[in-house]
Design a protein around this motif. Structure first.
Motif, PDB file in Angstrom:
ATOM      1  N   LEU A 133       0.831  -1.217   0.000  1.00  0.00           N
ATOM      2  CA  LEU A 133       0.000   0.000   0.000  1.00  0.00           C
ATOM      3  C   LEU A 133       0.860   1.260   0.000  1.00  0.00           C
ATOM      4  N   ASP A 134       1.992   1.248   0.704  1.00  0.00           N
ATOM      5  CA  ASP A 134       2.890   2.409   0.687  1.00  0.00           C
ATOM      6  C   ASP A 134       3.409   2.668  -0.723  1.00  0.00           C
ATOM      7  N   GLN A 135       3.760   1.611  -1.437  1.00  0.00           N
ATOM      8  CA  GLN A 135       4.264   1.774  -2.807  1.00  0.00           C
ATOM      9  C   GLN A 135       3.207   2.380  -3.716  1.00  0.00           C
ATOM     10  N   TRP A 136       1.989   1.868  -3.638  1.00  0.00           N
ATOM     11  CA  TRP A 136       0.910   2.426  -4.456  1.00  0.00           C
ATOM     12  C   TRP A 136       0.608   3.868  -4.036  1.00  0.00           C
ATOM     13  N   GLY A 137       0.654   4.151  -2.737  1.00  0.00           N
ATOM     14  CA  GLY A 137       0.432   5.509  -2.241  1.00  0.00           C
ATOM     15  C   GLY A 137       1.488   6.470  -2.753  1.00  0.00           C
ATOM     16  N   ASP A 138       2.738   6.016  -2.820  1.00  0.00           N
ATOM     17  CA  ASP A 138       3.818   6.850  -3.361  1.00  0.00           C
ATOM     18  C   ASP A 138       3.581   7.188  -4.833  1.00  0.00           C
ATOM     19  N   ASP A 139       2.839   6.323  -5.527  1.00  0.00           N
ATOM     20  CA  ASP A 139       2.524   6.553  -6.940  1.00  0.00           C
ATOM     21  C   ASP A 139       1.235   7.345  -7.122  1.00  0.00           C
ATOM     22  N   GLY A 140       0.667   7.851  -6.009  1.00  0.00           N
ATOM     23  CA  GLY A 140      -0.502   8.722  -6.095  1.00  0.00           C
ATOM     24  C   GLY A 140      -1.845   8.038  -5.929  1.00  0.00           C
ATOM     25  N   TRP A 141      -1.840   6.751  -5.590  1.00  0.00           N
ATOM     26  CA  TRP A 141      -3.092   6.009  -5.436  1.00  0.00           C
ATOM     27  C   TRP A 141      -3.616   6.142  -4.010  1.00  0.00           C
ATOM     28  N   GLU A 142      -4.947   6.238  -3.889  1.00  0.00           N
ATOM     29  CA  GLU A 142      -5.621   6.329  -2.595  1.00  0.00           C
ATOM     30  C   GLU A 142      -6.421   5.052  -2.366  1.00  0.00           C
ATOM     31  N   LEU A 143      -6.272   4.459  -1.189  1.00  0.00           N
ATOM     32  CA  LEU A 143      -7.014   3.256  -0.842  1.00  0.00           C
ATOM     33  C   LEU A 143      -8.488   3.598  -0.651  1.00  0.00           C
ATOM     34  N   VAL A 144      -9.351   2.847  -1.328  1.00  0.00           N
ATOM     35  CA  VAL A 144     -10.795   3.040  -1.203  1.00  0.00           C
ATOM     36  C   VAL A 144     -11.390   1.982  -0.282  1.00  0.00           C
TER      37      VAL A 144
END
Length: 50
Positions: free
Chosen positions: A20-31
């Motif tokens: 999740l940190d990696q995806w967050g670093d790429d601008g993604w928000e957990l829904v």
């Protein structure tokens, strides 16, 4: 009007934070995170298009 793109990501229990940190670093928000019938975790993410 804001446009969104979405991603569905399988999660590995012992590496959930790192994934999740990696995806967050790429601008993604957990829904949402869902537990599938077989017990697997799946994360649904979104980020603004453009």
């Amino acid at each position: 009007m804001q446009k969104w793109e979405y991603a569905t990501v399988p999660l590995i229990v012992h590496a959930t934070k790192q994934i999740l940190d990696q995806w967050g670093d790429d601008g993604w928000e957990l829904v949402q995170v869902l537990v599938m019938p077989e017990g697997n975790l799946v994360a649904y993410l979104k980020r603004a298009k453009g």
